[in-house]
Design a protein around this motif. Structure first.
Motif, short mmCIF file in Angstrom:
data_model
loop_
_atom_site.label_atom_id
_atom_site.label_comp_id
_atom_site.label_asym_id
_atom_site.label_seq_id
_atom_site.Cartn_x
_atom_site.Cartn_y
_atom_site.Cartn_z
N SER A 11 22.37 22.06 -27.06
CA SER A 11 21.76 21.48 -25.87
C SER A 11 20.77 22.47 -25.26
CB SER A 11 22.83 21.10 -24.85
OG SER A 11 23.58 22.24 -24.49
N GLU A 39 20.73 17.81 -27.51
CA GLU A 39 20.90 17.24 -26.18
C GLU A 39 19.85 17.89 -25.28
OE1 GLU A 39 24.36 16.84 -22.78
OE2 GLU A 39 24.89 17.53 -24.78
N ARG A 41 17.85 18.31 -21.51
CA ARG A 41 17.83 18.17 -20.05
C ARG A 41 16.57 18.83 -19.51
NH1 ARG A 41 22.86 20.04 -21.48
NH2 ARG A 41 24.62 18.73 -20.93
#
Length: 142
Positions: A11, A39, A41
């Protein structure tokens, strides 16, 4: 018999001040080129109300639509949940946790600039993201 577990998905968290330009482009490129194998973000230490329209236009030019994205506030939880945190001019506003991997990408801020000024920033971000994918051992989409 114990089931075989799949390896954890890495991530990444992209952070800039307003989460309206650089971090939005980086997150979009990583999601697009990583094809769900990372992932992703993004957040900002002082998020803007909307994503920079010139950034949206520049990303549309390369076939990535970020018009529905909304700037998000940086949280401690987002940092803790990420394997690698990539900062882009957020200075000391990004929380630091020992053991986390941090990268700092030196990129011009597209705020207040038109699409002509955003294109070279976009292209540098794409190069950085391709390098990150290679470091993670993930082949980028064509």
């Amino acid at each position: 018999m114990k089931p075989v577990s799949s390896p954890a998905v890495p991530s990444a968290l992209f952070v800039c001040v307003h989460n309206a330009g650089r971090s939005q482009m980086a997150a979009a490129f990583l999601a697009h080129l990583g094809r769900g194998r990372v992932e992703v973000r993004s957040a900002g230490s002082a998020p803007a109300d909307t994503v920079n329209p010139a950034v949206v236009e520049a990303m549309n030019e390369v076939g990535i639509d970020i018009s529905a994205e909304v700037p998000k506030v940086l949280t401690t939880e987002a940092v803790q949940a990420s394997d690698v945190v990539i900062t882009m001019g957020c200075g000391d506003a990004c929380p630091y946790f020992p053991g986390k991997r941090y990268l700092d990408w030196k990129l011009d801020d597209p705020a207040g600039h038109g699409v002509d000024a955003v294109r070279p920033i976009r292209d540098r971000i794409e190069q950085h993201v391709r390098g990150l994918l290679a470091e993670l051992g993930i082949e980028a989409a064509a």
